[in-house]
Design an enzyme around this catalytic site. Structure first.
Site, PDB file in Angstrom:
ATOM      1  N   GLN A  11       0.824  -1.214   0.000  1.00 59.46           N
ATOM      2  CA  GLN A  11       0.000   0.000   0.000  1.00 59.46           C
ATOM      3  C   GLN A  11       0.855   1.260   0.000  1.00 59.46           C
ATOM      4  O   GLN A  11       0.597   2.207  -0.748  1.00 59.46           O
ATOM      5  CB  GLN A  11      -0.912   0.008   1.222  1.00 59.46           C
ATOM      6  CG  GLN A  11      -1.954  -1.088   1.244  1.00 59.46           C
ATOM      7  CD  GLN A  11      -2.897  -0.917   2.422  1.00 59.46           C
ATOM      8  OE1 GLN A  11      -3.843  -0.132   2.359  1.00 59.46           O
ATOM      9  NE2 GLN A  11      -2.637  -1.640   3.509  1.00 59.46           N
ATOM     10  N   ASP A  35      15.162  -8.740  -2.316  1.00 51.81           N
ATOM     11  CA  ASP A  35      14.420  -9.705  -1.502  1.00 51.81           C
ATOM     12  C   ASP A  35      14.852  -9.533  -0.049  1.00 51.81           C
ATOM     13  O   ASP A  35      16.018  -9.769   0.286  1.00 51.81           O
ATOM     14  CB  ASP A  35      14.722 -11.121  -1.991  1.00 51.81           C
ATOM     15  CG  ASP A  35      13.921 -12.192  -1.254  1.00 51.81           C
ATOM     16  OD1 ASP A  35      13.299 -11.886  -0.224  1.00 51.81           O
ATOM     17  OD2 ASP A  35      13.936 -13.348  -1.721  1.00 51.81           O
ATOM     18  N   TYR A 124       5.266  -9.938  15.777  1.00 55.77           N
ATOM     19  CA  TYR A 124       5.294  -8.816  14.844  1.00 55.77           C
ATOM     20  C   TYR A 124       5.826  -7.557  15.522  1.00 55.77           C
ATOM     21  O   TYR A 124       6.750  -6.910  15.008  1.00 55.77           O
ATOM     22  CB  TYR A 124       3.891  -8.568  14.300  1.00 55.77           C
ATOM     23  CG  TYR A 124       3.771  -7.341  13.424  1.00 55.77           C
ATOM     24  CD1 TYR A 124       4.513  -7.222  12.257  1.00 55.77           C
ATOM     25  CD2 TYR A 124       2.894  -6.309  13.764  1.00 55.77           C
ATOM     26  CE1 TYR A 124       4.399  -6.100  11.451  1.00 55.77           C
ATOM     27  CE2 TYR A 124       2.770  -5.190  12.959  1.00 55.77           C
ATOM     28  CZ  TYR A 124       3.526  -5.084  11.803  1.00 55.77           C
ATOM     29  OH  TYR A 124       3.419  -3.977  11.007  1.00 55.77           O
TER      30      TYR A 124
END
Length: 294
Positions: A11, A35, A124
């Protein structure tokens, strides 16, 4: 000014590309060329692009998934930013690292400011905090920007999920006891571009850590209700929203009860505020409805 942005489909990356017209040249690079799980790809990209700045907009954001794969979470969210910080320092350019409200435990009754002590409760949150710390240690010319609840016309996000679900359901259960700041991705991109312009003018950043999120406080239930109210006014999909508590919506990763961010420091130093969430989400739903009708 040329800015290398990690990721091509996220986004924020797509919003930066859309909003940078005339302000900066945005170069989006993602897998396989860059990557985050393969640090050996970083140096060749930096050499070929030769940017003036790097924005690390890519991350492993699968909050529940990361509880089962912490090694991968830290590899992408902490070790990759550490290597990017090291390489940008060697190249003599700044790095902007995007972080999250999940670095806080959610127990505060007030919006979090930058001076509040992080206490992440999830893999996270811990991996993103480790990424913050790695960038601060690896490149003194840095900016860490925490944001929250990002929504946009791009990719997968809460607003688009709600509208999709309402296509086939008359009612939905949505958590009403978790609060934060819905943030439109274009607003976040505009703020980062303002910070980049300030860095170019001033030759550095005033300080290393900021919060940048939409104005106003909302629960997920509030956000869903507003999405459907606007959509219904446009004859779009809508559903009845039933409020439920977090205990009725179990997940592997515990969500913060309150992760509202205070973004006043960003406004003070960069003269930029994101829009109020109701206005910006309303505009987003209107745009999505228009796209669906074309």
């Amino acid at each position: 000014m040329k800015i290398l942005v990690t990721g091509t489909s996220g986004q924020l990356a797509r919003s930066l590309a859309a909003r940078a017209q005339g302000q900066a040249e945005i170069v989006l690079v993602g897998r396989p060329d860059l990557d985050l799980e393969n640090p050996a790809t970083f140096a060749p990209v930096l050499k070929s692009v030769a940017p003036d700045m790097v924005i690390n907009a890519a991350a492993h954001t699968g909050v529940d998934q990361q509880e089962d794969e912490p090694e991968r979470a830290f590899r992408i969210n902490a070790e990759a930013p550490a290597e990017l910080a090291r390489l940008t320092r060697l190249a003599g350019i700044p790095i902007i690292q995007i972080s999250t409200d999940y670095v806080f435990d959610g127990t505060s009754t007030r919006p979090y400011v930058e001076a509040n002590k992080p206490n992440p409760q999830t893999v996270y949150g811990r991996s993103k905090l480790a990424g913050e710390e790695a960038v601060r240690a690896g490149n003194p010319d840095h900016l860490v920007v925490r944001t929250a609840w990002v929504v946009s016309r791009y990719g997968r996000n809460f607003v688009k999920t709600m509208l999709s679900l309402a296509e086939t359901r008359d009612s939905l259960q949505v958590v009403a006891d978790q609060f934060g700041n819905p943030t439109e991705a274009h607003d976040l991109a505009d703020g980062l571009l303002a910070a980049a312009a300030a860095w170019r003018r001033q030759g550095g950043f005033p300080q290393g850590l900021y919060h940048l999120a939409g104005q106003g406080r909302a629960s997920w239930h509030d956000l869903a209700g507003h999405v459907f109210a606007v959509s219904a006014s446009l004859d779009g999909p809508s559903a009845l929203v039933e409020p439920v508590g977090s205990e009725q919506w179990p997940a592997k990763a515990v969500r913060p009860a309150n992760s509202e961010l205070n973004s006043e420091a960003f406004f003070r130093d960069f003269n930029y505020r994101a829009g109020h969430w109701q206005e910006r989400v309303g505009a987003l739903v209107t745009e999505l409805a228009g796209s669906a009708n074309r």
